[in-house]
Write a protein that holds these residues in place. Structure first.
Motif, short mmCIF file in Angstrom:
data_model
loop_
_atom_site.label_atom_id
_atom_site.label_comp_id
_atom_site.label_asym_id
_atom_site.label_seq_id
_atom_site.Cartn_x
_atom_site.Cartn_y
_atom_site.Cartn_z
N ARG A 1 0.95 -1.10 -0.03
CA ARG A 1 -0.03 -0.07 -0.37
C ARG A 1 1.34 1.08 0.23
O ARG A 1 0.71 2.05 -0.37
N LEU A 2 2.12 1.30 1.04
CA LEU A 2 2.99 2.16 0.88
C LEU A 2 3.62 2.76 -0.73
O LEU A 2 4.02 3.75 -1.41
N LEU A 3 4.10 1.11 -0.70
CA LEU A 3 4.46 1.39 -2.70
C LEU A 3 3.16 2.31 -3.74
O LEU A 3 4.19 3.02 -4.28
N ALA A 4 2.45 1.43 -3.45
CA ALA A 4 1.11 1.83 -4.41
C ALA A 4 0.85 3.42 -4.24
O ALA A 4 0.72 4.11 -5.54
N ARG A 5 1.07 3.84 -3.20
CA ARG A 5 0.63 4.88 -2.92
C ARG A 5 1.99 6.46 -3.41
O ARG A 5 1.14 7.31 -3.43
N ASN A 6 2.84 5.88 -3.19
CA ASN A 6 4.11 6.97 -3.50
C ASN A 6 4.51 6.36 -4.73
O ASN A 6 5.43 7.02 -4.78
N MET A 7 4.29 5.67 -5.29
CA MET A 7 4.60 5.31 -6.80
C MET A 7 3.87 6.64 -7.70
O MET A 7 3.08 7.27 -7.82
N SER A 8 5.17 6.78 -8.17
CA SER A 8 4.89 8.03 -9.60
C SER A 8 3.60 8.03 -11.11
O SER A 8 2.60 8.29 -11.31
N ASP A 9 4.26 6.06 -10.89
CA ASP A 9 2.79 5.49 -11.80
C ASP A 9 1.71 5.03 -11.50
O ASP A 9 1.76 4.07 -10.22
N VAL A 10 1.20 5.09 -12.15
CA VAL A 10 -0.58 3.96 -11.73
C VAL A 10 -0.79 2.80 -12.12
O VAL A 10 -0.21 2.43 -13.00
N ILE A 11 -0.93 2.02 -10.80
CA ILE A 11 -1.02 0.20 -10.64
C ILE A 11 -2.12 0.47 -10.98
O ILE A 11 -3.15 0.26 -9.99
N SER A 12 -2.80 -1.08 -11.64
CA SER A 12 -4.16 -1.31 -11.63
C SER A 12 -4.43 -3.01 -12.24
O SER A 12 -3.67 -3.36 -12.66
N ARG A 13 -5.59 -3.34 -11.96
CA ARG A 13 -5.50 -4.17 -12.67
C ARG A 13 -7.11 -4.89 -13.44
O ARG A 13 -8.29 -3.89 -12.66
N HIS A 14 -7.15 -5.49 -14.31
CA HIS A 14 -8.72 -5.41 -15.22
C HIS A 14 -8.94 -6.38 -15.28
O HIS A 14 -8.65 -7.66 -15.47
#
Length: 607
Positions: free
Chosen positions: A202-215
């Motif tokens: 969660r910390l990684l996802a919040r502070n990354m400049s790239d957007v991670i998504s699941r489709h």
């Protein structure tokens, strides 16, 4: 201290994963502790019991097996293998004791229930299935041996048999309780590790400049990282489902869906670039009609690892999106620069090709006729022929001078050093004068030149020299591109605060593809080998620049083989930019002086 000793016994493969380390430690610790306690109690048992029987010796000797299993796991790291061997060792010990103490009715038979329970700590279905099958096989074997009277008769009295049964039940219960506490400890460790990993991701996802998504493969979003709110200006709930798809530019939606579908079906990474609509921040300067713009996004997607329970229709894709708008802008700038460079190179080539002819032709005439005049005695030229040659030399020199002046004027205009000297003048006189100068040329070409200049044209402020140059270039250009028998019409009128000059001809016209390039330096409509009219292509370019310097407008209307109409709108009163700036400053100065230090400045827009 004890934990450090246990960690020293672990196999290197289990030292870097917390959960694996906990499982190995849970396997080794109770077996070492139980075996050591049993071996330590063996001398006490001998002192109280006396000489042991063969069965008791075998039972105590069997307690070395857990130590050997711990050593096996410590050396090999094969966790499942160690659990399988442990189930076999425990079942073997139980069968040895049970066959000597009553078979299925023995107190030791109760311990067969513990075999699959102990295997459950391995977290392996194969180990649990094997241990369960092994325990059931032992139960069946004891029943069969009992029914066939193949077991030795027990030598225990009824009271002692009851005590042993109670001891077996209590010990099995205590051991099962120990297994339950061990399972709970492992479960708690797993949950804590899960929370730690979840917090980490969660910390990684919040502070990354790239957007991670699941489709889903149809593009529906199941999860998207919070940084998407910063990138797109929309809350995460609005992006779930088909919310993200609705923001994809209509022209890019096929590529977006194709990349997701290919990644889900093909099992390989796919990359695609598309545009996403970004909402304007609240309180921004954009109006309601322009509340969103588009950014360029690069998306790399790949399928999630499939499990045995996942079917092909349930394939999902994980994607990483990155804002590449700046890179796209740079690429577009590079493309524009490359196009400009190619156009400049083409203009240079066209300029050299045109100038080589435009300069060489009059120079050849000058050199040729001047050599003939020099050799007038040998050629026996009379006075009329010498006059004719001198006139041809003068005409060629004038043409060469006009070409050079055009090039110099164009160079000054492009460099910004061409100066406009405004002064009051009456436009009708220079207009008629320029048309009269070109009337002879029009008559020689069989063209009817018509001039319509009202006598009540008002005076205007501008550069009279530039005004004449505009008229001469427009009219001479119209005459040059009009065939014999055609006509050229020059008219002037006043429209509000502007003087409208209109030059119309019935000439060759301009194609639609070339119409937008009219006015570019060294450009002439039609390909070089198709043109029947000579020229440098600077006439209309000079006119366009002179009109622009006067803050005017030039429009061109034309149809191929029907003619061309060029309209020039010039302000009647031209104000140089520096004077206009000084006037604006002078107008604003009193307002600025009247503003108090704590009063905001208000500027009203004029209609």
């Amino acid at each position: 201290m004890i934990r450090d000793c246990l960690d020293a016994l672990l196999h290197p493969s289990a030292r870097y994963d917390v959960l694996t380390r906990a499982r190995h430690r849970a396997f080794i610790a109770p077996r070492l502790l139980g075996s050591l306690v049993a071996l330590a109690a063996f001398p006490i048992y001998l002192a109280m019991r006396g000489a042991p029987s063969a069965l008791e010796v075998i039972a105590f000797a069997w307690l070395i097996a857990p130590i050997l299993l711990s050593w096996f796991l410590s050396r090999t790291g094969h966790y499942e293998g160690a659990n399988l061997l442990s189930s076999v060792a425990l079942a073997g010990l139980i069968m040895t004791v049970a066959t000597s103490t009553g078979g299925i009715e023995s107190f030791a038979a109760i311990w067969l229930v513990v075999v699959p329970l102990e295997a459950a700590l391995s977290a392996s279905r194969r180990v649990v299935a094997f241990a369960s099958a092994l325990a059931l096989s032992c139960v069946v074997l004891l029943i069969v041996l009992g029914n066939l009277d193949m077991l030795p008769a027990p030598h225990l009295s009824a009271s002692l048999r009851g005590i042993c049964t109670a001891f077996g039940a209590v010990s099995a219960t205590l051991y099962a309780a120990g297994l339950a506490f061990g399972a709970e400890s492992l479960a708690r460790t797993s949950v804590s590790l899960l929370y730690v990993e979840e917090d980490r991701y969660r910390l990684l996802a919040r502070n990354m400049s790239d957007v991670i998504s699941r489709h889903h493969r149809n593009g529906a979003v199941q999860f998207i990282s919070p940084v998407a709110e910063t990138m797109l200006g929309a809350p995460v709930p609005r992006l779930l489902g088909h919310g993200l798809f609705d923001r994809v530019h209509v022209a890019d939606r096929p590529a977006y869906l194709t990349a997701l579908s290919d990644a889900a079906r093909g099992g390989e990474e796919r990359s695609v670039e598309f545009r996403l609509r970004r909402d304007a921040p609240r309180g921004g300067e954009r109006s309601q009609n322009h509340s969103a713009d588009f950014i360029w996004v690069e998306m790399r997607c790949r399928p999630l690892e499939r499990t045995s329970e996942t079917t092909s229709s349930e394939s999902e894709v994980v994607a990483v999106m990155r804002d590449v708008t700046d890179r796209k802008i740079q690429e577009q700038a590079l493309d524009l620069a490359r196009t400009a460079a190619e156009q400049a190179d083409a203009s240079k080539s066209r300029f050299l090709a045109t100038m080589s002819h435009e300069l060489r032709t009059p120079l050849n005439a000058i050199i040729g006729f001047s050599e003939m005049i020099v050799q007038e005695d040998a050629l026996m030229l009379d006075a009329a022929r010498r006059k004719e040659y001198a006139q041809l030399i003068n005409d060629s020199g004038q043409h060469l001078l006009s070409v050079v002046n055009g090039i110099l004027d164009m160079s000054k205009m492009e460099s910004g050093s061409f100066e406009i000297s405004p002064e009051p003048f009456a436009p009708r006189a220079p207009l008629l004068n320029c048309c009269n100068l070109l009337a002879l040329k029009a008559r020689e070409n069989g063209i009817d030149l018509v001039t319509r200049a009202p006598e009540d044209l008002p005076d205007m402020i501008g550069d009279p020299r530039a005004f004449k140059q505009i008229i001469l270039n427009l009219v001479s250009n119209a005459i040059k591109f009009t065939e014999r028998g055609g006509n050229v019409t020059v008219s002037a009128a006043v429209d509000g605060s502007r003087l409208m000059l209109r030059v119309s001809d019935t000439g060759v016209g301009i194609a639609d593809d070339d119409l937008k390039r009219v006015g570019n330096p060294f450009f002439q409509a039609g390909k070089t080998y198709q043109r029947r009219h000579e020229g440098t292509g600077l006439g209309l370019s000079i006119v366009k620049n002179l009109v622009g310097l006067h803050a005017g407008e030039m429009t061109v209307q034309s149809k191929l083989d029907e003619g061309t109409t060029i309209t020039v709108a010039l302000p009647l009163v031209f104000t140089p930019p520096e004077q206009l700036l000084s006037s604006n400053i002078a107008t604003l100065t009193p307002a600025l002086r009247s503003v108090k230090p704590d009063q905001p400045l208000q500027v009203k827009k004029s209609a």
